[in-house]
Motif scaffolding. Sequence first.
Motif, PDB file in Angstrom:
ATOM      1  N   VAL A  39       0.841  -1.200   0.000  1.00  0.00           N
ATOM      2  CA  VAL A  39       0.000   0.000   0.000  1.00  0.00           C
ATOM      3  C   VAL A  39       0.876   1.250   0.000  1.00  0.00           C
ATOM      4  CG1 VAL A  39      -1.767   1.285   1.260  1.00  0.00           C
ATOM      5  CG2 VAL A  39      -1.873  -1.215   1.168  1.00  0.00           C
ATOM      6  N   ALA A  40       1.927   1.244   0.818  1.00  0.00           N
ATOM      7  CA  ALA A  40       2.814   2.409   0.882  1.00  0.00           C
ATOM      8  C   ALA A  40       3.496   2.659  -0.457  1.00  0.00           C
ATOM      9  CB  ALA A  40       3.854   2.201   1.975  1.00  0.00           C
ATOM     10  N   LYS A  41       3.939   1.598  -1.109  1.00  0.00           N
ATOM     11  CA  LYS A  41       4.610   1.736  -2.410  1.00  0.00           C
ATOM     12  C   LYS A  41       3.671   2.378  -3.427  1.00  0.00           C
ATOM     13  CE  LYS A  41       7.836   0.754  -5.528  1.00  0.00           C
ATOM     14  NZ  LYS A  41       9.057   1.616  -5.629  1.00  0.00           N
ATOM     15  N   GLU A  42       2.447   1.903  -3.486  1.00  0.00           N
ATOM     16  CA  GLU A  42       1.476   2.472  -4.426  1.00  0.00           C
ATOM     17  C   GLU A  42       1.174   3.931  -4.066  1.00  0.00           C
ATOM     18  OE1 GLU A  42      -3.086   1.682  -6.083  1.00  0.00           O
ATOM     19  OE2 GLU A  42      -2.244   0.407  -4.521  1.00  0.00           O
ATOM     20  N   THR A  43       1.027   4.217  -2.777  1.00  0.00           N
ATOM     21  CA  THR A  43       0.703   5.572  -2.330  1.00  0.00           C
ATOM     22  C   THR A  43       1.808   6.561  -2.674  1.00  0.00           C
ATOM     23  OG1 THR A  43      -0.630   4.668  -0.519  1.00  0.00           O
ATOM     24  CG2 THR A  43       0.068   6.960  -0.319  1.00  0.00           C
ATOM     25  N   LEU A  44       3.048   6.149  -2.460  1.00  0.00           N
ATOM     26  CA  LEU A  44       4.169   7.036  -2.755  1.00  0.00           C
ATOM     27  C   LEU A  44       4.379   7.191  -4.258  1.00  0.00           C
ATOM     28  CD1 LEU A  44       6.647   5.756  -0.018  1.00  0.00           C
ATOM     29  CD2 LEU A  44       5.464   7.959  -0.040  1.00  0.00           C
ATOM     30  N   ASP A  45       4.159   6.115  -5.010  1.00  0.00           N
ATOM     31  CA  ASP A  45       4.399   6.157  -6.459  1.00  0.00           C
ATOM     32  C   ASP A  45       3.316   6.918  -7.221  1.00  0.00           C
ATOM     33  OD1 ASP A  45       6.691   4.725  -6.066  1.00  0.00           O
ATOM     34  OD2 ASP A  45       5.964   2.849  -6.935  1.00  0.00           O
ATOM     35  N   ASN A  46       2.080   6.899  -6.693  1.00  0.00           N
ATOM     36  CA  ASN A  46       0.986   7.507  -7.462  1.00  0.00           C
ATOM     37  C   ASN A  46       0.774   8.994  -7.143  1.00  0.00           C
ATOM     38  OD1 ASN A  46      -0.510   7.677  -5.073  1.00  0.00           O
ATOM     39  ND2 ASN A  46      -1.795   5.900  -5.530  1.00  0.00           N
ATOM     40  N   GLY A  47       1.645   9.554  -6.316  1.00  0.00           N
ATOM     41  CA  GLY A  47       1.581  10.991  -6.058  1.00  0.00           C
ATOM     42  C   GLY A  47       0.580  11.417  -5.011  1.00  0.00           C
ATOM     43  N   THR A  48       0.060  10.480  -4.229  1.00  0.00           N
ATOM     44  CA  THR A  48      -0.930  10.837  -3.219  1.00  0.00           C
ATOM     45  C   THR A  48      -0.394  11.862  -2.224  1.00  0.00           C
ATOM     46  OG1 THR A  48      -2.013   8.681  -3.408  1.00  0.00           O
ATOM     47  CG2 THR A  48      -2.415   9.914  -1.388  1.00  0.00           C
ATOM     48  N   ILE A  49       0.887  11.774  -1.870  1.00  0.00           N
ATOM     49  CA  ILE A  49       1.459  12.784  -0.964  1.00  0.00           C
ATOM     50  C   ILE A  49       2.320  13.786  -1.743  1.00  0.00           C
ATOM     51  CG2 ILE A  49       1.445  11.146   0.959  1.00  0.00           C
ATOM     52  CD1 ILE A  49       4.558  11.182   0.812  1.00  0.00           C
ATOM     53  N   GLY A  50       2.127  13.840  -3.042  1.00  0.00           N
ATOM     54  CA  GLY A  50       2.940  14.722  -3.858  1.00  0.00           C
ATOM     55  C   GLY A  50       4.326  14.143  -4.074  1.00  0.00           C
ATOM     56  N   ARG A  51       5.286  15.020  -4.251  1.00  0.00           N
ATOM     57  CA  ARG A  51       6.665  14.563  -4.415  1.00  0.00           C
ATOM     58  C   ARG A  51       7.291  14.311  -3.044  1.00  0.00           C
ATOM     59  NH1 ARG A  51      11.788  18.063  -6.859  1.00  0.00           N
ATOM     60  NH2 ARG A  51      13.392  16.502  -6.351  1.00  0.00           N
ATOM     61  N   PRO A  52       7.749  13.080  -2.756  1.00  0.00           N
ATOM     62  CA  PRO A  52       8.410  12.838  -1.473  1.00  0.00           C
ATOM     63  C   PRO A  52       9.682  13.678  -1.346  1.00  0.00           C
ATOM     64  CG  PRO A  52       7.772  10.758  -2.506  1.00  0.00           C
ATOM     65  CD  PRO A  52       7.592  11.840  -3.545  1.00  0.00           C
ATOM     66  N   VAL A  53       9.807  14.372  -0.221  1.00  0.00           N
ATOM     67  CA  VAL A  53      10.979  15.232  -0.019  1.00  0.00           C
ATOM     68  C   VAL A  53      11.810  14.805   1.186  1.00  0.00           C
ATOM     69  CG1 VAL A  53       9.916  17.223  -1.131  1.00  0.00           C
ATOM     70  CG2 VAL A  53       9.644  16.902   1.344  1.00  0.00           C
ATOM     71  N   ALA A  54      11.217  14.062   2.122  1.00  0.00           N
ATOM     72  CA  ALA A  54      11.966  13.701   3.326  1.00  0.00           C
ATOM     73  C   ALA A  54      11.349  12.467   3.974  1.00  0.00           C
ATOM     74  CB  ALA A  54      11.976  14.864   4.319  1.00  0.00           C
ATOM     75  N   VAL A  55      12.188  11.764   4.766  1.00  0.00           N
ATOM     76  CA  VAL A  55      11.715  10.617   5.533  1.00  0.00           C
ATOM     77  C   VAL A  55      12.452  10.578   6.859  1.00  0.00           C
ATOM     78  CG1 VAL A  55      13.411   9.040   4.500  1.00  0.00           C
ATOM     79  CG2 VAL A  55      11.306   8.115   5.483  1.00  0.00           C
ATOM     80  N   GLU A  56      11.742  10.128   7.879  1.00  0.00           N
ATOM     81  CA  GLU A  56      12.322   9.923   9.203  1.00  0.00           C
ATOM     82  C   GLU A  56      12.112   8.467   9.586  1.00  0.00           C
ATOM     83  OE1 GLU A  56      11.768  12.147  13.421  1.00  0.00           O
ATOM     84  OE2 GLU A  56      10.016  11.057  12.677  1.00  0.00           O
ATOM     85  N   CYS A  57      13.173   7.821  10.080  1.00  0.00           N
ATOM     86  CA  CYS A  57      13.099   6.414  10.480  1.00  0.00           C
ATOM     87  C   CYS A  57      13.657   6.274  11.888  1.00  0.00           C
ATOM     88  CB  CYS A  57      13.898   5.553   9.491  1.00  0.00           C
ATOM     89  SG  CYS A  57      14.162   3.839  10.023  1.00  0.00           S
ATOM     90  N   LEU A  58      12.940   5.535  12.740  1.00  0.00           N
ATOM     91  CA  LEU A  58      13.377   5.267  14.108  1.00  0.00           C
ATOM     92  C   LEU A  58      13.391   3.765  14.358  1.00  0.00           C
ATOM     93  CD1 LEU A  58      11.396   7.897  16.220  1.00  0.00           C
ATOM     94  CD2 LEU A  58      13.871   7.756  16.008  1.00  0.00           C
ATOM     95  N   TRP A  59      14.464   3.269  14.966  1.00  0.00           N
ATOM     96  CA  TRP A  59      14.532   1.868  15.413  1.00  0.00           C
ATOM     97  C   TRP A  59      15.358   1.847  16.694  1.00  0.00           C
ATOM     98  CZ3 TRP A  59      17.912  -1.807  16.984  1.00  0.00           C
ATOM     99  CH2 TRP A  59      17.433  -3.118  17.069  1.00  0.00           C
ATOM    100  N   SER A  60      14.725   1.527  17.807  1.00  0.00           N
ATOM    101  CA  SER A  60      15.458   1.520  19.074  1.00  0.00           C
ATOM    102  C   SER A  60      14.855   0.499  20.023  1.00  0.00           C
ATOM    103  CB  SER A  60      15.439   2.909  19.719  1.00  0.00           C
ATOM    104  OG  SER A  60      16.273   2.944  20.859  1.00  0.00           O
ATOM    105  N   MET A  61      15.678  -0.454  20.445  1.00  0.00           N
ATOM    106  CA  MET A  61      15.291  -1.476  21.410  1.00  0.00           C
ATOM    107  C   MET A  61      16.518  -1.837  22.237  1.00  0.00           C
ATOM    108  SD  MET A  61      13.115  -4.088  19.030  1.00  0.00           S
ATOM    109  CE  MET A  61      12.361  -3.446  17.534  1.00  0.00           C
ATOM    110  N   ARG A  62      16.281  -2.333  23.437  1.00  0.00           N
ATOM    111  CA  ARG A  62      17.404  -2.833  24.231  1.00  0.00           C
ATOM    112  C   ARG A  62      17.439  -4.354  24.126  1.00  0.00           C
ATOM    113  NH1 ARG A  62      19.294  -5.196  28.626  1.00  0.00           N
ATOM    114  NH2 ARG A  62      21.214  -4.358  29.540  1.00  0.00           N
ATOM    115  N   LYS A  63      18.489  -4.855  23.473  1.00  0.00           N
ATOM    116  CA  LYS A  63      18.655  -6.301  23.367  1.00  0.00           C
ATOM    117  C   LYS A  63      19.148  -6.866  24.699  1.00  0.00           C
ATOM    118  CE  LYS A  63      19.606  -6.262  18.402  1.00  0.00           C
ATOM    119  NZ  LYS A  63      20.601  -6.457  17.333  1.00  0.00           N
ATOM    120  N   HIS A  64      18.718  -8.093  24.998  1.00  0.00           N
ATOM    121  CA  HIS A  64      19.122  -8.731  26.240  1.00  0.00           C
ATOM    122  C   HIS A  64      20.619  -9.054  26.207  1.00  0.00           C
ATOM    123  CE1 HIS A  64      17.705 -11.667  23.308  1.00  0.00           C
ATOM    124  NE2 HIS A  64      18.538 -12.535  23.830  1.00  0.00           N
TER     125      HIS A  64
END
Length: 348
Positions: A133-158
Motif C-alpha cells: 500500500v505504501a509503495k502504491e501511495t508514494l508512487d501515485n503521487g498521493t502525498i505529492g513529491r516525497p521530499v523527506a523521511v524519518e526512520c526510528l529503530w530503538s530497542m534494548r537487546k538482552h
Amino acid sequence: MTTALKFALFGAGNIGERHLRVAKEEPQCAVVAIADPAPHGARLANEFGVQHYATAEALLEHEAELDGAIIATPNDQHANIGIACIQRGLPVLVEKPVTDTLASGQALVDASTAHDVPIAVGHHRRFDPSIDVAKETLDNGTIGRPVAVECLWSMRKHDTYFDADWRRNPPSGGPALINLIHDIDLLRYLLGDIVRLSADGGAVARDNAVEDTLALHVRFASGAVGTILASDAAPSPWGWELGTGENPEIPPTGRNCYRFMGTAGSLALPRLELWHHRGDEPADWHHQIEMRPLADGARAALRNQLTHFCGVVRGESAPRVDGADGLQTLRTVLAIHESLAQQKAVDL
C-alpha cells in the motif's frame, strides 16, 4: 495437485527456526533436511521429522532430490553455501545480508548469473501488505513529491544476545548489519537508491567492537533526504518489529516508526496513516490537517516471502529482491561503517 517442493534449511538458529515453522504451514513446500552443527538443530530436525546433518557439505552430498534451499546461517557462510547450492542447480532464499562482504556477495551474484539459477534475498518486509500500500501511495503521487523521511529503530537487546561472538565483532555484528539493513532496504524500495550518507555514533553504551547506536543523514537519487536513528541499547516503542508485531519474541506497541513527507501530504508506517490538509489544493499550514487510515491485509511477511520463493523455484516469477538488489542494500549499509570510520560523508 502440485507436488510440494523439497527444501533444505541451512542454519537452524532464531530466523532459521522461524523459516522452518512457516514452511510447516505452507502446502507448496516442505523442509526435508537441516544442516546445523548445534544441538538445537538436531532437536528441531527430530521435532519436525526431517534429516539432520552437522555440515552443509554432508547435506548436499546425501540429499539428491532437493528443489531449493533456505540459507539462514551466520553471514560469513552465505556465499560458500549459496554457491555450492547454485552449482547444483538449486535456487536459494538467502537471509539478509546477502553476504558479509561485497566481494563474496559479488561472487554469489556471479555464480547465479553463470548458472542461470535465481537468488532471492530475505528482505521479507517487502512482503508486508502495508508496504504494498505504501509503495502504491508514494508512487501515485498521493502525498505529492516525497521530499523527506524519518526512520526510528530503538530497542534494548538482552545481554545474552551477545554471547555469540559474531554479534559483538566485525564484520557481521552491530545493529547496522543485523537490524537496520531491513530499514535501509525498505527505504531503497520505497524511495529509490541512497546516493550519499553520513553516519555518527558507535559503541556508545556497550564495550563491544561494533556500534550500538547510530545517527544517519541520507540523500536519495531523487533529491529527497532522510534521518535514521537506531540503537540496540535503548528501550523505546519505536521500530518495525514493535510497530507490526511481526516478531513473536518482541511484544508489539503499534507505534509508527517511519514518516514520509511529501509536497501534498505525509504518510506514517506501519499504521498507514495518511495526512492531508483540509481544503482545496494547494492547501497550506493555514488549513486544518487531518489523518485518514489506509487499509492493508493480514500481516504475514515471512509466509508471503516463502510463497513467493516457491513461485521463483517453479520459474513462475522473478525474485522480488534478487542478488544484485540485495548486494546494493549491503553496499549501502557497509557505507555506514565507512562513514563512521572516516568521520565524513560517503557517496555511493
